[in-house]
Design an enzyme around this catalytic site. Structure first.
Site, PDB file in Angstrom:
ATOM      1  N   ASP A 225       0.824  -1.199   0.095  1.00 19.39           N
ATOM      2  CA  ASP A 225      -0.125   0.297  -0.020  1.00 19.39           C
ATOM      3  C   ASP A 225       0.783   1.341  -0.056  1.00 19.39           C
ATOM      4  O   ASP A 225       1.535   1.732   1.026  1.00 19.39           O
ATOM      5  CB  ASP A 225      -0.925  -0.051   1.212  1.00 19.39           C
ATOM      6  CG  ASP A 225      -1.856   1.151   1.255  1.00 19.39           C
ATOM      7  OD1 ASP A 225      -1.789   2.081   0.524  1.00 19.39           O
ATOM      8  OD2 ASP A 225      -2.693   1.209   2.246  1.00 19.39           O
ATOM      9  N   GLY A 229      -4.633   5.135  -2.094  1.00 19.48           N
ATOM     10  CA  GLY A 229      -5.322   4.274  -3.122  1.00 19.48           C
ATOM     11  C   GLY A 229      -4.365   3.596  -4.070  1.00 19.48           C
ATOM     12  O   GLY A 229      -4.994   2.981  -5.118  1.00 19.48           O
ATOM     13  N   GLY A 325      23.139  21.503 -16.762  1.00 18.91           N
ATOM     14  CA  GLY A 325      24.070  21.793 -17.919  1.00 18.91           C
ATOM     15  C   GLY A 325      25.491  21.641 -17.834  1.00 18.91           C
ATOM     16  O   GLY A 325      26.315  22.251 -18.623  1.00 18.91           O
ATOM     17  N   HIS A 329      33.627  17.971 -21.637  1.00 17.12           N
ATOM     18  CA  HIS A 329      33.523  17.776 -23.272  1.00 17.12           C
ATOM     19  C   HIS A 329      34.591  18.761 -23.853  1.00 17.12           C
ATOM     20  O   HIS A 329      35.422  19.422 -23.107  1.00 17.12           O
ATOM     21  CB  HIS A 329      32.008  18.478 -23.719  1.00 17.12           C
ATOM     22  CG  HIS A 329      31.940  20.005 -23.432  1.00 17.12           C
ATOM     23  ND1 HIS A 329      32.170  20.735 -24.586  1.00 17.12           N
ATOM     24  CD2 HIS A 329      31.276  20.499 -22.482  1.00 17.12           C
ATOM     25  CE1 HIS A 329      31.858  21.887 -24.082  1.00 17.12           C
ATOM     26  NE2 HIS A 329      31.240  21.855 -22.890  1.00 17.12           N
ATOM     27  N   CYS A 347      30.591  23.987 -17.592  1.00 17.59           N
ATOM     28  CA  CYS A 347      31.582  22.669 -17.960  1.00 17.59           C
ATOM     29  C   CYS A 347      32.646  22.651 -17.616  1.00 17.59           C
ATOM     30  O   CYS A 347      33.412  23.599 -17.319  1.00 17.59           O
ATOM     31  CB  CYS A 347      31.025  22.509 -19.495  1.00 17.59           C
ATOM     32  SG  CYS A 347      29.266  22.424 -19.796  1.00 17.59           S
ATOM     33  N   ASN A 349      36.064  21.987 -19.546  1.00 15.32           N
ATOM     34  CA  ASN A 349      36.399  21.972 -21.111  1.00 15.32           C
ATOM     35  C   ASN A 349      37.699  21.242 -21.304  1.00 15.32           C
ATOM     36  O   ASN A 349      38.624  21.404 -20.296  1.00 15.32           O
ATOM     37  CB  ASN A 349      36.492  23.237 -21.633  1.00 15.32           C
ATOM     38  CG  ASN A 349      35.199  24.153 -21.987  1.00 15.32           C
ATOM     39  OD1 ASN A 349      35.242  25.312 -21.987  1.00 15.32           O
ATOM     40  ND2 ASN A 349      34.275  23.301 -21.716  1.00 15.32           N
TER      41      ASN A 349
END
Length: 400
Positions: A225, A229, A325, A329, A347, A349
């Site tokens: 449960d 419901g 984000g 990379h 990021c 780099n």
């Protein structure tokens, strides 16, 4: 010679003794046997059998609740449980005939007819009937696993990978649901659950997983449960394999990222992290996705043109390390700053060669630890921000 009076007295005693002896040796001329006698002096016949059904005439029960039929003062001879379509439910009768239990789980929203027969010690047959009705959920919840086991079957996961169950609906009875979840690690390692919100619960160990660990993940939620419901749709068991340890340590002071494989440093790369306006988050990050070519669009987190901070560019060898984000990379535009200053939107780099090497060696669940970035701590709720919490604080996120 005895006096005559004394002789008759002895003869009487001998006659009485012979009479008692004859009665004691079964000298009943009818040859029958007496009925059992109770301490009160009355005869006691064998008691008839009685049969009980548990739950008896019940409704709204969990389909995992067993139906148990028992006999007293006798043995069960047969028990049948059938659904509304007349299909029998499998069960097992005890060797001594004292009880019967279903071995097949029931379904949701079903009514089951129970018919049991027993034979008593008195030789007479008795019958007991009953009905059992299972609960009808308003909605059923599935135990969706992240990462999808099929996505990492061939590669395995890194040592930082949390195990995530996402139910898709709010869970009110968190403790009941958490009790139905388990992660067994081999070799054994301490771990705990943490509820990120009403729909998602994460599991991580106290420390990073040991390399080559096997994880058996189970959700026995059928019949549980969830509250409001909602009930669990079906049970699920999956297995994950943890591969070698790959941990990258990105330092904003040195502008270098050192690569550790199974604890030994194997490479160092010059990097550029987030600039002052968009600093990279601090703390352990976990890789959640990797794409050889990926379009980075600031609109995905609400920064859209004509905002001067908006951007859209295609980047190679991209691996996501947070949900707002942040990626590791290749960025050919920042090669001149890599190793000397932070100029990205958050990021990490790398140049082309290092980015490709990183992409080839790092994957889902591997770790990137960020220090000295000037940014805030990665939030625990940011996809895999699980390691931002101390072990003590992490355990507080459990519902148990």
């Amino acid at each position: 010679m005895f006096p005559k009076k004394t002789f008759l007295s002895v003869a009487g005693i001998l006659a009485a003794t012979l009479l008692v002896s004859a009665c004691s040796s079964g000298g009943d001329t009818t040859g029958g046997s007496a009925a059992p006698v109770t301490p009160g002096g009355t005869s006691q016949a064998a008691a008839p059998a009685t049969v009980s059904i548990d739950p008896a005439d019940a409704s709204g029960i969990s389909p995992t609740t067993p139906i148990v039929v028992k006999a007293a003062n006798g043995k069960l001879t047969d028990v049948t449980v059938t659904n509304s379509k007349g299909k029998s439910v499998a069960g097992k009768l005890a060797t001594d005939g004292s009880s019967w239990t279903n071995t097949e789980v029931l379904g949701y929203g079903g009514t089951y007819k129970v018919v049991a027969h027993a034979q008593g010690a008195d030789g007479k047959q008795v019958e007991k009937d009953g009905d059992v009705t299972t609960v009808s959920p308003k909605k059923q919840a599935n135990a969706n696993l992240i990462p999808a086991p099929s996505a990492v079957k061939s590669t395995g996961v890194g040592v930082g990978q949390p195990i995530v169950f996402s139910f898709g609906v709010p869970v009110k009875n968190k403790a009941a649901v958490e009790k139905a979840l388990s992660v067994q690690s081999s070799p054994k390692q301490d771990g705990s659950w943490y509820w990120m919100d009403d729909k998602n619960v994460h599991y991580r160990p106290k420390e990073y997983w040991q390399p080559n660990t096997t994880l058996t993940v189970t959700a026995k939620i059928y019949g549980v449960d969830f509250g409001n419901g909602v009930f669990g749709a079906e049970d699920r068991t999956e297995t994950y394999k943890v591969h070698d340890s790959w941990i990258a340590k990105a330092d904003g002071n040195s502008e270098q990222m050192q690569i550790f494989h199974n604890g030994s440093m194997v490479k160092s790369m010059p990097i550029s992290m987030g600039k002052d306006a968009t600093p990279t988050h601090l703390g352990p990050h976990v890789i959640s996705d990797k794409q050889a070519n990926y379009t980075m669009d600031s609109c995905t987190y609400g920064v859209c043109p004509p905002d001067p901070k908006a951007y859209r560019s295609n980047e190679k060898w991209s691996e996501r390390i947070s949900n707002d984000g942040e990626f590791v990379h290749e960025n050919p535009n920042s090669v001149g700053q890599q190793g000397s200053s932070n100029v990205s939107h958050g990021c990490i780099n790398l140049n082309a060669a290092n980015a490709q090497w990183f992409f080839q060696n790092f994957g889902l669940g591997d770790v990137v630890e960020v220090t000295n970035s000037g940014g805030p701590q990665l939030p625990v709720w940011d996809l895999y921000g699980d390691w931002s919490k101390s072990w003590t604080d992490w355990q507080k996120g459990s519902a148990l």
